[in-house]
Scaffold this motif. Structure first.
Motif, mmCIF file in Angstrom:
data_model
loop_
_atom_site.group_PDB
_atom_site.id
_atom_site.type_symbol
_atom_site.label_atom_id
_atom_site.label_comp_id
_atom_site.label_asym_id
_atom_site.label_seq_id
_atom_site.Cartn_x
_atom_site.Cartn_y
_atom_site.Cartn_z
ATOM 1 N N LEU A 153 3.325 -1.343 4.182
ATOM 2 C CA LEU A 153 2.615 0.273 3.848
ATOM 3 C C LEU A 153 3.784 1.079 3.695
ATOM 4 C CD1 LEU A 153 0.319 2.046 4.015
ATOM 5 C CD2 LEU A 153 0.808 2.086 6.525
ATOM 6 N N ARG A 157 -6.990 4.725 2.275
ATOM 7 C CA ARG A 157 -7.031 4.009 0.849
ATOM 8 C C ARG A 157 -5.904 3.005 0.792
ATOM 9 N NH1 ARG A 157 -6.695 7.815 -4.443
ATOM 10 N NH2 ARG A 157 -4.740 8.162 -3.342
ATOM 11 N N ALA A 158 -4.617 3.467 1.501
ATOM 12 C CA ALA A 158 -3.520 2.584 1.327
ATOM 13 C C ALA A 158 -3.702 1.385 2.049
ATOM 14 C CB ALA A 158 -2.116 3.443 1.695
ATOM 15 N N GLY A 195 0.799 -1.073 0.012
ATOM 16 C CA GLY A 195 -0.133 -0.001 -0.049
ATOM 17 C C GLY A 195 0.975 1.192 0.120
ATOM 18 N N ARG A 240 -6.758 -2.235 1.787
ATOM 19 C CA ARG A 240 -6.406 -3.521 1.051
ATOM 20 C C ARG A 240 -5.745 -4.514 1.772
ATOM 21 N NH1 ARG A 240 -1.881 -3.058 -2.546
ATOM 22 N NH2 ARG A 240 -3.084 -4.306 -3.985
ATOM 23 N N ASN A 297 -9.840 0.599 -4.830
ATOM 24 C CA ASN A 297 -9.215 -0.447 -4.973
ATOM 25 C C ASN A 297 -9.804 -1.889 -4.650
ATOM 26 O OD1 ASN A 297 -6.772 0.798 -5.629
ATOM 27 N ND2 ASN A 297 -5.823 1.063 -3.422
ATOM 28 N N PRO A 323 -2.434 -4.492 2.985
ATOM 29 C CA PRO A 323 -1.050 -4.706 2.490
ATOM 30 C C PRO A 323 -0.154 -5.495 3.192
ATOM 31 C CG PRO A 323 -0.990 -2.462 3.072
ATOM 32 C CD PRO A 323 -2.513 -2.847 3.413
#
Length: 366
Positions: free
Chosen positions: A159, A150-151, A82, A154, A103, A156
């Protein structure tokens, strides 16, 4: 979450027919769930390294491994990272909800699950009341919260935060710094933040990678790089106010006592016990002492210097005193209730256990 391993990473650009080696043989490991800061001046290669991890820059040579998988040839979308950009990069026509959900929809996630994930991350970042607003209606701090949401929505493995606080004012930076620390504690994602602000790196990171001209200078905890800088660059870059650094030459008095003389100045003081057997008469060294490790004393003791005040600043919670030595200023910070006028005599004591000495040619710690 995943461990991030960088092995012998290099990045070379060609600019106007000139080869630029932006990242030079970088090696480091970010443990699973660790918060790492890439710290250094502008143009040192830290953002380039972050972009290579994300897959936005091609790798000249070396390897990047995420969660046991070498990702050199993987498309950015396949790396499970992310990325929160410095400039927010939100979609203006979309609401906050739609920006965060973008996303997840691209991954064909069912709509009820998308709503559940967006609501969860919005609550975590305290932006639930903003979900139906457009980016144009948000403040800088709110936009950055959405950018980070937003990062991480999902989930990740790694990050990546590219100077996420640089556009915010001082008070908002402090607030967001606290929020980032809280956020990392809750999500425990392996995180990398790029910054040129050493206070930000010291406050946020578990370990700091200090980079200069594409070369890793030191990699350690905030206390390690502050208390035991590997070289003169690290010593001068970490700390606010910065470490006092000046050139001294060693000599031996008739009494046999080893002394330092500040070059171009009559100021002399005793060589600390830890360095007496390691310095050579007539050889120059770079001497370092942090402003908080200099004390005002009444009489003459080892490692003291008698001089006069050049500038006195009362900042309320602390006082800063500056003494001109040649073309530079020696600075000290004290929490004591003192007052000086320019020109007043002062006697200073260097804490012997907090003195740093560096090679005058290569800058390495002695």
């Amino acid at each position: 979450m995943a461990e991030l391993v960088i092995r012998n990473l290099n990045k070379t650009y060609t600019k106007q027919k000139e080869s630029i080696h932006a990242v030079k043989s970088l090696n480091l490991t970010a443990k699973d769930g660790e918060f790492i800061a890439f710290l250094g001046p502008s143009g040192c290669g830290k953002s380039t390294t972050l972009r290579m991890i994300a897959g936005l820059e091609t790798i000249t040579s070396g390897e990047i491994e995420i969660g046991g998988t070498v990702v050199n040839r993987l498309h950015p979308s396949k790396r499970n990272v992310g990325l929160a950009f410095e400039n927010y990069a939100l979609y203006p026509p979309l609401t906050v909800y739609e920006n965060i959900a973008f996303n997840l929809r691209a991954r064909n996630m069912p709509e009820p699950e998308i709503k559940r994930e967006v609501d969860k991350i919005a609550e975590l970042l305290q932006i639930t009341p903003l979900l139906q607003m457009k980016p144009s209606a948000l403040s800088g701090g709110q936009k950055q919260r959405v950018n980070i949401a937003r990062a991480i929505v999902r989930k990740p493995a790694v990050l990546l935060l590219d100077e996420p606080l640089s556009h915010l004012d001082g008070k908002m930076r402090q607030s967001m710094r606290t929020e980032l620390k809280r956020l990392h504690t809750e999500i425990r994602s392996t995180s990398i933040i790029v910054t040129h602000d050493q206070s930000e790196a010291m406050a946020l990171a578990d370990r700091i990678a200090i980079i200069n001209e594409g070369v890793l200078q030191q990699y350690g905890t905030p206390l390690e790089v502050y208390n035991h800088p590997a070289n003169e660059f690290v010593a001068g870059f970490i700390g606010e106010p910065p470490m006092n650094l000046f050139t001294v030459t060693a000599f031996t008095e008739k009494t046999g006592r080893k002394m330092f003389r500040i070059d171009g100045s009559p100021i002399e003081f005793a060589v600390p016990d830890a360095y007496r057997d390691r310095v050579i008469d007539g050889k120059p060294y770079r001497f370092g002492i942090r402003p908080g490790d200099i004390h005002i004393v009444a009489g003459s003791e080892p490692h003291t210097l008698r001089t006069r005040v050049t500038i006195f600043e009362n900042l309320g919670e602390e006082c800063r005193i500056h003494i001109r030595i040649n073309d530079a200023l020696l600075s000290l910070v004290t929490g004591e209730n003192v007052f000086f006028q320019p020109g007043d005599p002062i006697c200073l004591l260097f804490r012997e256990d907090r003195i740093h000495l560096f090679d005058s040619q290569n800058g390495n710690r002695i």
